[in-house]
Scaffold this motif. Structure first.
Motif, PDB file in Angstrom:
ATOM      1  N   ARG A  38      34.656  43.094  43.483  1.00  0.00           N
ATOM      2  CA  ARG A  38      35.329  42.474  42.748  1.00  0.00           C
ATOM      3  C   ARG A  38      35.008  42.116  41.630  1.00  0.00           C
ATOM      4  NH1 ARG A  38      39.786  39.353  46.380  1.00  0.00           N
ATOM      5  NH2 ARG A  38      37.563  37.384  45.612  1.00  0.00           N
ATOM      6  N   GLN A  39      35.396  42.279  40.874  1.00  0.00           N
ATOM      7  CA  GLN A  39      36.168  41.890  39.419  1.00  0.00           C
ATOM      8  C   GLN A  39      37.736  41.561  38.200  1.00  0.00           C
ATOM      9  OE1 GLN A  39      33.621  43.877  36.306  1.00  0.00           O
ATOM     10  NE2 GLN A  39      33.185  41.845  34.523  1.00  0.00           N
ATOM     11  N   ALA A  40      37.383  40.179  38.762  1.00  0.00           N
ATOM     12  CA  ALA A  40      38.505  39.501  38.549  1.00  0.00           C
ATOM     13  C   ALA A  40      38.372  39.289  36.171  1.00  0.00           C
ATOM     14  CB  ALA A  40      38.469  38.316  38.823  1.00  0.00           C
ATOM     15  N   PRO A  41      40.123  39.084  36.344  1.00  0.00           N
ATOM     16  CA  PRO A  41      39.749  38.678  34.763  1.00  0.00           C
ATOM     17  C   PRO A  41      39.595  37.923  34.035  1.00  0.00           C
ATOM     18  CG  PRO A  41      41.610  39.532  35.750  1.00  0.00           C
ATOM     19  CD  PRO A  41      40.576  39.418  36.439  1.00  0.00           C
ATOM     20  N   GLY A  42      37.958  38.245  33.264  1.00  0.00           N
ATOM     21  CA  GLY A  42      37.436  37.118  33.003  1.00  0.00           C
ATOM     22  C   GLY A  42      36.210  36.443  33.483  1.00  0.00           C
ATOM     23  N   LYS A  43      35.945  37.436  34.745  1.00  0.00           N
ATOM     24  CA  LYS A  43      35.287  36.170  36.079  1.00  0.00           C
ATOM     25  C   LYS A  43      34.105  37.829  36.252  1.00  0.00           C
ATOM     26  CE  LYS A  43      37.857  33.177  38.395  1.00  0.00           C
ATOM     27  NZ  LYS A  43      38.524  32.742  39.540  1.00  0.00           N
ATOM     28  N   GLN A  44      32.390  37.649  36.886  1.00  0.00           N
ATOM     29  CA  GLN A  44      31.694  38.547  36.309  1.00  0.00           C
ATOM     30  C   GLN A  44      32.583  39.477  38.195  1.00  0.00           C
ATOM     31  OE1 GLN A  44      27.935  35.878  36.805  1.00  0.00           O
ATOM     32  NE2 GLN A  44      28.030  36.660  35.280  1.00  0.00           N
ATOM     33  N   LEU A  85      47.281  39.199  51.733  1.00  0.00           N
ATOM     34  CA  LEU A  85      47.204  39.617  50.414  1.00  0.00           C
ATOM     35  C   LEU A  85      47.587  38.173  49.152  1.00  0.00           C
ATOM     36  CD1 LEU A  85      47.971  43.297  49.078  1.00  0.00           C
ATOM     37  CD2 LEU A  85      45.673  42.191  49.388  1.00  0.00           C
ATOM     38  N   LYS A  86      46.284  38.246  48.563  1.00  0.00           N
ATOM     39  CA  LYS A  86      46.740  36.396  47.781  1.00  0.00           C
ATOM     40  C   LYS A  86      47.047  37.077  46.069  1.00  0.00           C
ATOM     41  CE  LYS A  86      44.959  33.301  50.448  1.00  0.00           C
ATOM     42  NZ  LYS A  86      44.095  32.517  51.327  1.00  0.00           N
ATOM     43  N   PRO A  87      47.432  36.176  44.892  1.00  0.00           N
ATOM     44  CA  PRO A  87      47.505  36.575  43.909  1.00  0.00           C
ATOM     45  C   PRO A  87      46.026  36.642  43.215  1.00  0.00           C
ATOM     46  CG  PRO A  87      49.555  35.263  44.363  1.00  0.00           C
ATOM     47  CD  PRO A  87      48.839  35.250  45.490  1.00  0.00           C
ATOM     48  N   GLU A  88      45.158  36.354  44.098  1.00  0.00           N
ATOM     49  CA  GLU A  88      43.702  35.832  43.198  1.00  0.00           C
ATOM     50  C   GLU A  88      42.604  36.950  44.146  1.00  0.00           C
ATOM     51  OE1 GLU A  88      45.469  33.119  44.985  1.00  0.00           O
ATOM     52  OE2 GLU A  88      44.514  32.069  46.234  1.00  0.00           O
ATOM     53  N   ASP A  89      43.618  37.877  44.587  1.00  0.00           N
ATOM     54  CA  ASP A  89      42.532  39.164  44.826  1.00  0.00           C
ATOM     55  C   ASP A  89      42.728  39.646  43.748  1.00  0.00           C
ATOM     56  OD1 ASP A  89      44.254  38.500  48.266  1.00  0.00           O
ATOM     57  OD2 ASP A  89      41.850  37.845  47.624  1.00  0.00           O
ATOM     58  N   THR A  90      43.610  39.340  42.578  1.00  0.00           N
ATOM     59  CA  THR A  90      43.670  40.199  41.730  1.00  0.00           C
ATOM     60  C   THR A  90      42.531  40.744  41.142  1.00  0.00           C
ATOM     61  OG1 THR A  90      46.234  39.476  41.345  1.00  0.00           O
ATOM     62  CG2 THR A  90      44.985  40.922  39.402  1.00  0.00           C
ATOM     63  N   GLY A  91      42.218  41.628  40.482  1.00  0.00           N
ATOM     64  CA  GLY A  91      40.790  42.365  39.985  1.00  0.00           C
ATOM     65  C   GLY A  91      40.965  43.886  40.597  1.00  0.00           C
ATOM     66  N   TYR A 106      24.883  53.499  39.104  1.00  0.00           N
ATOM     67  CA  TYR A 106      25.999  54.262  39.500  1.00  0.00           C
ATOM     68  C   TYR A 106      26.972  53.942  39.905  1.00  0.00           C
ATOM     69  CZ  TYR A 106      21.536  56.953  40.410  1.00  0.00           C
ATOM     70  OH  TYR A 106      20.630  58.397  39.892  1.00  0.00           O
ATOM     71  N   TRP A 107      28.512  52.683  39.356  1.00  0.00           N
ATOM     72  CA  TRP A 107      29.190  52.474  39.470  1.00  0.00           C
ATOM     73  C   TRP A 107      29.968  53.033  38.953  1.00  0.00           C
ATOM     74  CZ3 TRP A 107      29.154  47.839  42.002  1.00  0.00           C
ATOM     75  CH2 TRP A 107      28.654  47.087  41.844  1.00  0.00           C
ATOM     76  N   GLY A 108      31.311  53.887  40.450  1.00  0.00           N
ATOM     77  CA  GLY A 108      32.369  54.204  40.026  1.00  0.00           C
ATOM     78  C   GLY A 108      33.384  53.968  38.925  1.00  0.00           C
ATOM     79  N   GLN A 109      34.497  54.153  39.022  1.00  0.00           N
ATOM     80  CA  GLN A 109      35.414  53.742  37.774  1.00  0.00           C
ATOM     81  C   GLN A 109      36.530  52.216  38.515  1.00  0.00           C
ATOM     82  OE1 GLN A 109      35.574  56.327  39.846  1.00  0.00           O
ATOM     83  NE2 GLN A 109      38.040  55.151  40.793  1.00  0.00           N
ATOM     84  N   GLY A 110      36.299  52.219  39.629  1.00  0.00           N
ATOM     85  CA  GLY A 110      36.749  51.109  40.475  1.00  0.00           C
ATOM     86  C   GLY A 110      38.415  51.685  40.176  1.00  0.00           C
ATOM     87  N   THR A 111      38.905  50.418  41.080  1.00  0.00           N
ATOM     88  CA  THR A 111      40.245  51.123  41.371  1.00  0.00           C
ATOM     89  C   THR A 111      40.524  49.107  41.504  1.00  0.00           C
ATOM     90  OG1 THR A 111      42.206  51.699  42.781  1.00  0.00           O
ATOM     91  CG2 THR A 111      40.268  50.745  43.713  1.00  0.00           C
ATOM     92  N   GLN A 112      42.291  49.470  40.629  1.00  0.00           N
ATOM     93  CA  GLN A 112      42.987  48.068  40.061  1.00  0.00           C
ATOM     94  C   GLN A 112      43.964  47.499  41.395  1.00  0.00           C
ATOM     95  OE1 GLN A 112      42.753  46.169  37.230  1.00  0.00           O
ATOM     96  NE2 GLN A 112      44.366  44.565  38.002  1.00  0.00           N
ATOM     97  N   VAL A 113      43.715  46.711  41.038  1.00  0.00           N
ATOM     98  CA  VAL A 113      44.502  45.375  42.375  1.00  0.00           C
ATOM     99  C   VAL A 113      45.168  44.715  41.796  1.00  0.00           C
ATOM    100  CG1 VAL A 113      44.789  44.010  44.875  1.00  0.00           C
ATOM    101  CG2 VAL A 113      43.524  46.427  45.119  1.00  0.00           C
ATOM    102  N   THR A 114      46.650  44.760  41.878  1.00  0.00           N
ATOM    103  CA  THR A 114      47.398  43.292  41.025  1.00  0.00           C
ATOM    104  C   THR A 114      48.227  43.098  42.282  1.00  0.00           C
ATOM    105  OG1 THR A 114      47.440  44.907  39.014  1.00  0.00           O
ATOM    106  CG2 THR A 114      48.716  42.813  39.273  1.00  0.00           C
ATOM    107  N   VAL A 115      47.928  41.885  42.318  1.00  0.00           N
ATOM    108  CA  VAL A 115      49.239  40.996  43.597  1.00  0.00           C
ATOM    109  C   VAL A 115      49.760  39.965  42.907  1.00  0.00           C
ATOM    110  CG1 VAL A 115      48.784  39.332  45.397  1.00  0.00           C
ATOM    111  CG2 VAL A 115      46.940  41.038  45.372  1.00  0.00           C
ATOM    112  N   SER A 116      50.837  40.423  42.723  1.00  0.00           N
ATOM    113  CA  SER A 116      51.877  39.687  42.351  1.00  0.00           C
ATOM    114  C   SER A 116      52.472  38.218  43.228  1.00  0.00           C
ATOM    115  CB  SER A 116      53.392  40.127  41.915  1.00  0.00           C
ATOM    116  OG  SER A 116      54.153  40.822  42.900  1.00  0.00           O
TER     117      SER A 116
END
Length: 117
Positions: A38-44, A85-91, A106-116
């Motif tokens: 998982r890559q959260a906004p602004g994080k590794q 799910l928790k908001p901190e699971d967003t990424g 070989y990284w793929g494009q990923g899939t976005q998860v956004t938890v409100s």
């Protein structure tokens, strides 16, 4: 040609569930330790869940008892069931073999998860 295609992300509510899929092609996922990252906004990018070739699983403390990783060898697909799910699971969620993740291949494009909340 190696390819990893993630899907199943979207907008979820806190307390809800999502199921991610990762379809592998060009190699046999069952012969590799596979993991979700998982890559959260602004994080590794961080490892979230791992499944070994023998079925051993391991999870980051932040998702333990909420997420479940599994694999369907016949479909060459790895799944991540995400509950409570928790908001901190967003990424952006990616899957990869543990080995290729270490060499940044070989990284793929990923899939976005956004938890409100």
């Amino acid at each position: 040609q190696v390819q990893l295609v993630e899907s199943g992300g979207g907008l979820g509510q806190a307390g809800g569930s999502l199921r991610l899929s990762c379809r592998a092609s060009g190699f046999f996922a069952r012969f590799n330790d596979m993991a979700w990252y998982r890559q959260a906004p602004g994080k590794q990018r961080e490892l979230v869940a791992l499944i070994g070739t023998g079925g051993y699983t391991n999870y980051a403390d932040s998702v333990k008892d909420r997420f479940t990783i599994s694999r369907d060898n016949a479909k060459n697909t790895v799944y991540l069931q995400m509950n409570s799910l928790k908001p901190e699971d967003t990424g952006v969620y990616y899957c990869n073999t543990v080995g290729w993740a270490k060499t940044n291949d070989y990284w793929g494009q990923g899939t976005q998860v956004t938890v409100s909340s």
